[in-house]
Write a protein that holds these residues in place. Structure first.
Motif, PDB file in Angstrom:
ATOM      1  N   MET A 233       0.861  -1.184   0.000  1.00 34.36           N
ATOM      2  CA  MET A 233       0.000   0.000   0.000  1.00 34.36           C
ATOM      3  C   MET A 233       0.888   1.222   0.000  1.00 34.36           C
ATOM      4  O   MET A 233       1.735   1.375   0.848  1.00 34.36           O
ATOM      5  N   CYS A 234       0.689   2.074  -0.962  1.00 38.18           N
ATOM      6  CA  CYS A 234       1.565   3.210  -1.080  1.00 38.18           C
ATOM      7  C   CYS A 234       0.927   4.132  -2.092  1.00 38.18           C
ATOM      8  O   CYS A 234       1.390   4.260  -3.201  1.00 38.18           O
ATOM      9  N   GLN A 235      -0.193   4.718  -1.764  1.00 37.09           N
ATOM     10  CA  GLN A 235      -0.940   5.444  -2.771  1.00 37.09           C
ATOM     11  C   GLN A 235      -1.387   6.807  -2.272  1.00 37.09           C
ATOM     12  O   GLN A 235      -1.563   7.016  -1.090  1.00 37.09           O
ATOM     13  N   THR A 236      -1.594   7.724  -3.214  1.00 36.54           N
ATOM     14  CA  THR A 236      -2.150   9.014  -2.816  1.00 36.54           C
ATOM     15  C   THR A 236      -3.661   8.891  -2.761  1.00 36.54           C
ATOM     16  O   THR A 236      -4.244   7.995  -3.350  1.00 36.54           O
ATOM     17  N   GLN A 237      -4.282   9.805  -2.069  1.00 33.43           N
ATOM     18  CA  GLN A 237      -5.747   9.769  -2.001  1.00 33.43           C
ATOM     19  C   GLN A 237      -6.343   9.999  -3.373  1.00 33.43           C
ATOM     20  O   GLN A 237      -7.345   9.424  -3.742  1.00 33.43           O
ATOM     21  N   ALA A 238      -5.691  10.894  -4.142  1.00 35.57           N
ATOM     22  CA  ALA A 238      -6.295  11.317  -5.402  1.00 35.57           C
ATOM     23  C   ALA A 238      -6.193  10.243  -6.475  1.00 35.57           C
ATOM     24  O   ALA A 238      -7.080  10.086  -7.283  1.00 35.57           O
ATOM     25  N   ALA A 239      -5.101   9.528  -6.466  1.00 38.22           N
ATOM     26  CA  ALA A 239      -4.872   8.622  -7.592  1.00 38.22           C
ATOM     27  C   ALA A 239      -4.711   7.186  -7.113  1.00 38.22           C
ATOM     28  O   ALA A 239      -3.614   6.712  -6.871  1.00 38.22           O
ATOM     29  N   LEU A 240      -5.815   6.497  -6.955  1.00 34.23           N
ATOM     30  CA  LEU A 240      -5.729   5.093  -6.583  1.00 34.23           C
ATOM     31  C   LEU A 240      -5.493   4.289  -7.854  1.00 34.23           C
ATOM     32  O   LEU A 240      -6.284   4.342  -8.782  1.00 34.23           O
ATOM     33  N   ARG A 241      -4.396   3.574  -7.876  1.00 38.00           N
ATOM     34  CA  ARG A 241      -4.074   2.807  -9.081  1.00 38.00           C
ATOM     35  C   ARG A 241      -4.058   1.323  -8.754  1.00 38.00           C
ATOM     36  O   ARG A 241      -3.931   0.942  -7.596  1.00 38.00           O
TER      37      ARG A 241
ATOM     38  N   TYR B 154     -10.779   2.683   3.921  1.00 33.81           N
ATOM     39  CA  TYR B 154      -9.746   3.707   3.685  1.00 33.81           C
ATOM     40  C   TYR B 154     -10.401   5.038   3.269  1.00 33.81           C
ATOM     41  O   TYR B 154     -10.080   6.099   3.807  1.00 33.81           O
ATOM     42  N   LEU B 155     -11.339   4.943   2.335  1.00 27.09           N
ATOM     43  CA  LEU B 155     -11.986   6.183   1.854  1.00 27.09           C
ATOM     44  C   LEU B 155     -12.805   6.823   2.976  1.00 27.09           C
ATOM     45  O   LEU B 155     -12.786   8.046   3.153  1.00 27.09           O
ATOM     46  N   ARG B 156     -13.491   5.994   3.761  1.00 24.81           N
ATOM     47  CA  ARG B 156     -14.271   6.515   4.886  1.00 24.81           C
ATOM     48  C   ARG B 156     -13.334   7.207   5.899  1.00 24.81           C
ATOM     49  O   ARG B 156     -13.634   8.290   6.395  1.00 24.81           O
ATOM     50  N   ASN B 157     -12.191   6.584   6.180  1.00 24.32           N
ATOM     51  CA  ASN B 157     -11.256   7.192   7.139  1.00 24.32           C
ATOM     52  C   ASN B 157     -10.749   8.548   6.654  1.00 24.32           C
ATOM     53  O   ASN B 157     -10.590   9.482   7.447  1.00 24.32           O
ATOM     54  N   GLN B 158     -10.500   8.646   5.346  1.00 20.62           N
ATOM     55  CA  GLN B 158     -10.028   9.925   4.802  1.00 20.62           C
ATOM     56  C   GLN B 158     -11.050  11.025   5.065  1.00 20.62           C
ATOM     57  O   GLN B 158     -10.711  12.163   5.351  1.00 20.62           O
ATOM     58  N   GLU B 159     -12.303  10.639   4.972  1.00 23.01           N
ATOM     59  CA  GLU B 159     -13.393  11.605   5.110  1.00 23.01           C
ATOM     60  C   GLU B 159     -13.705  11.906   6.562  1.00 23.01           C
ATOM     61  O   GLU B 159     -13.926  13.047   6.940  1.00 23.01           O
ATOM     62  N   SER B 160     -13.694  10.851   7.390  1.00 26.30           N
ATOM     63  CA  SER B 160     -14.334  10.998   8.696  1.00 26.30           C
ATOM     64  C   SER B 160     -13.411  10.936   9.908  1.00 26.30           C
ATOM     65  O   SER B 160     -13.835  11.297  10.997  1.00 26.30           O
TER      66      SER B 160
ATOM     67  N   SER C 104     -12.546   4.720  18.098  1.00 31.01           N
ATOM     68  CA  SER C 104     -13.568   5.356  17.265  1.00 31.01           C
ATOM     69  C   SER C 104     -14.522   4.269  16.754  1.00 31.01           C
ATOM     70  O   SER C 104     -14.234   3.073  16.864  1.00 31.01           O
ATOM     71  N   THR C 105     -15.620   4.695  16.167  1.00 28.50           N
ATOM     72  CA  THR C 105     -16.595   3.706  15.683  1.00 28.50           C
ATOM     73  C   THR C 105     -16.301   3.309  14.239  1.00 28.50           C
ATOM     74  O   THR C 105     -17.039   2.533  13.646  1.00 28.50           O
ATOM     75  N   LEU C 106     -15.203   3.850  13.689  1.00 27.55           N
ATOM     76  CA  LEU C 106     -14.886   3.559  12.284  1.00 27.55           C
ATOM     77  C   LEU C 106     -14.532   2.079  12.103  1.00 27.55           C
ATOM     78  O   LEU C 106     -13.836   1.495  12.946  1.00 27.55           O
ATOM     79  N   LYS C 107     -14.996   1.521  11.004  1.00 26.83           N
ATOM     80  CA  LYS C 107     -14.728   0.089  10.747  1.00 26.83           C
ATOM     81  C   LYS C 107     -13.273  -0.093  10.345  1.00 26.83           C
ATOM     82  O   LYS C 107     -12.703   0.762   9.667  1.00 26.83           O
ATOM     83  N   ARG C 108     -12.687  -1.205  10.754  1.00 21.37           N
ATOM     84  CA  ARG C 108     -11.302  -1.464  10.336  1.00 21.37           C
ATOM     85  C   ARG C 108     -11.071  -2.961  10.132  1.00 21.37           C
ATOM     86  O   ARG C 108     -11.737  -3.790  10.759  1.00 21.37           O
ATOM     87  N   SER C 109     -10.123  -3.274   9.246  1.00 20.49           N
ATOM     88  CA  SER C 109      -9.791  -4.684   9.008  1.00 20.49           C
ATOM     89  C   SER C 109      -8.548  -5.026   9.820  1.00 20.49           C
ATOM     90  O   SER C 109      -7.711  -4.155  10.072  1.00 20.49           O
ATOM     91  N   LEU C 110      -8.398  -6.302  10.156  1.00 20.06           N
ATOM     92  CA  LEU C 110      -7.166  -6.719  10.833  1.00 20.06           C
ATOM     93  C   LEU C 110      -6.042  -6.785   9.800  1.00 20.06           C
ATOM     94  O   LEU C 110      -6.265  -7.212   8.668  1.00 20.06           O
ATOM     95  N   PRO C 111      -4.837  -6.343  10.163  1.00 20.96           N
ATOM     96  CA  PRO C 111      -3.749  -6.344   9.181  1.00 20.96           C
ATOM     97  C   PRO C 111      -3.332  -7.731   8.709  1.00 20.96           C
ATOM     98  O   PRO C 111      -2.863  -7.909   7.593  1.00 20.96           O
TER      99      PRO C 111
ATOM    100  N   MET D  60      -5.903   3.053   7.741  1.00 19.18           N
ATOM    101  CA  MET D  60      -6.193   4.250   8.530  1.00 19.18           C
ATOM    102  C   MET D  60      -5.903   5.513   7.709  1.00 19.18           C
ATOM    103  O   MET D  60      -6.509   6.555   7.902  1.00 19.18           O
ATOM    104  N   GLY D  61      -4.942   5.387   6.786  1.00 19.67           N
ATOM    105  CA  GLY D  61      -4.616   6.515   5.916  1.00 19.67           C
ATOM    106  C   GLY D  61      -3.419   7.300   6.401  1.00 19.67           C
ATOM    107  O   GLY D  61      -3.076   8.350   5.868  1.00 19.67           O
ATOM    108  N   LEU D  62      -2.735   6.783   7.411  1.00 17.75           N
ATOM    109  CA  LEU D  62      -1.619   7.520   8.005  1.00 17.75           C
ATOM    110  C   LEU D  62      -0.291   7.204   7.334  1.00 17.75           C
ATOM    111  O   LEU D  62       0.645   8.008   7.364  1.00 17.75           O
TER     112      LEU D  62
END
Ligand code: AKG
Ligand code: FE2
Length: 350
Positions: A1-9, A83-89, A164-171, A184-186
């Motif tokens: 995982m190594c992506q920008t928010q704007a350009a998911l490839r 991931y997208l939800r975390n970016q937003e919320s 937080s109440t945000l959903k997350r997957s186990l790594p 998480m987006g960090l």
């Protein structure tokens, strides 16, 4: 995982992701599941030896394996939506963590990473040991990396995110309490620069045969161990080329890392594994395919940041998880660092 928010490839995994290396915690066994007949043939006996003796116990294992296979089928779409939800919320307690700053880094590490120290493995190792680092043997190294303040802030951020109440997957399947820094987006802004600007000049000298100079993607997460939850980690190897583990706190006892033989080199087993103590802010670097485990903690809670650093030029030749030429499948996010022939990972960290 190594992506920008704007350009998911597109990213890629090996098709073995969907069938192999499924960890059965209760019996401490990694299994492959293609179908029930193959599973019974290959694993029923081994499971019996580990205490899975009744039909009911075996049926429970089958259910667990099938549930894990289903989870993996949905893993990348779930990851993308989280991931997208975390970016937003997600609202950060320490928003400054999102961008790597020199002040996060231990002054001794800044000395180690000076150009003049990076001319040869010998000069690097000399500087490393003069600055609180250790060469533990068998290509296992440790050194101070982050300041205590940075560790406190990252640990606080993870606790806040977990609460937080945000959903997350186990790594991964081995760690029941972990948090994915990627989802998480960090990780992108914090770790890409850390790897590219600071670590790669070091891994290039220390791990030349393992793509240390051509790292182009990573997977990152935080693991937590507690006496009354997950206490230890069983022996395994990582799906990466060079692995890093950084301890983020000191309120615990135990939890040493034990490093043994390399994958595929059964004949080179050491009688004594390399044992490394956890030290807050210190990073342990090792070859990902070196088997390792974490001792149980006997008091408190241990929090470590784990980064699996990958080199497409190494892993495109052989997938560490199945030991074969990777049979790649496109996924929308959170790939395992493989690339279609003659390209590098979607967003190079180099
Ligand atoms: O618990 C640790 O310090 C190591 C964790 C680890 O090896 C892993 O998650 O791959
Ligand atoms: Fe590991």
């Amino acid at each position: 995982m190594c992506q920008t928010q704007a350009a998911l490839r597109a990213e890629y995994v090996c098709s073995c992701f969907f069938t192999r290396q499924i960890f059965i915690k209760k019996y401490g066994l990694h299994v492959t599941f293609e179908n029930e007949a193959q599973f019974e043939r290959e694993f029923r006996q081994g499971l019996r030896f580990r205490g899975c003796s009744t039909d009911k116990q075996y049926a429970d294992v089958l259910l667990e394996v099938k549930a894990e296979q289903e989870r993996r089928k949905n893993y990348h779409t779930t990851f993308l939506s989280n991931y997208l939800r975390n970016q937003e919320s997600y609202s950060y307690v320490h928003p400054e963590l999102k961008q790597l700053q020199r002040k996060f880094l231990d002054a001794r590490f800044l000395d180690i990473s000076q150009d003049r120290n990076l001319q040869s493995p010998e000069t690097l190792l000399q500087t490393l040991t003069n600055n609180g680092g250790f060469d533990h043997g068998e290509q296992v190294y440790s050194f101070p990396l982050f300041t205590p303040e940075f560790c406190n802030h990252l640990a606080e951020e993870i606790t806040h995110f977990r609460e937080s109440t945000l959903k997350r997957s186990l790594p991964n399947t081995m760690n029941s309490e972990g948090v994915s820094l990627d989802e998480m987006g960090l990780s992108y802004t914090l770790l890409t620069s850390l790897i590219q600007d600071y670590l790669q000049p070091i891994t290039k000298l220390l791990f030349p045969a393992w793509g240390g100079g051509t790292l182009d993607s990573f997977k990152s997460f935080v693991v937590c161990y507690e006496v009354d939850k997950q206490q230890a980690l069983s022996k395994h190897f990582d799906n990466a080329e060079v692995s890093m583990s950084v301890c983020l706190n000191s309120e615990f006892e135990g939890g040493d890392l034990q490093l043994g033989e390399m994958l595929g080199e059964a004949g080179s087993q050491w009688l004594e594994p390399v044992q490394v103590k956890q030290k807050k802010g210190h990073c342990i670097l090792h070859r990902s395919r070196q088997f390792h485990s974490a001792d149980p903690i006997s008091r408190g809670k241990r929090i470590n940041m784990i980064v699996w650093m990958r080199s497409s030029s190494v892993r495109n030749l052989i997938c560490p998880m199945c030991g074969q030429a990777p049979d790649i499948r496109e996924v929308p996010i959170a790939g395992d660092g493989f690339t279609p022939s003659n390209t590098t990972a979607a967003c190079a960290c180099v």
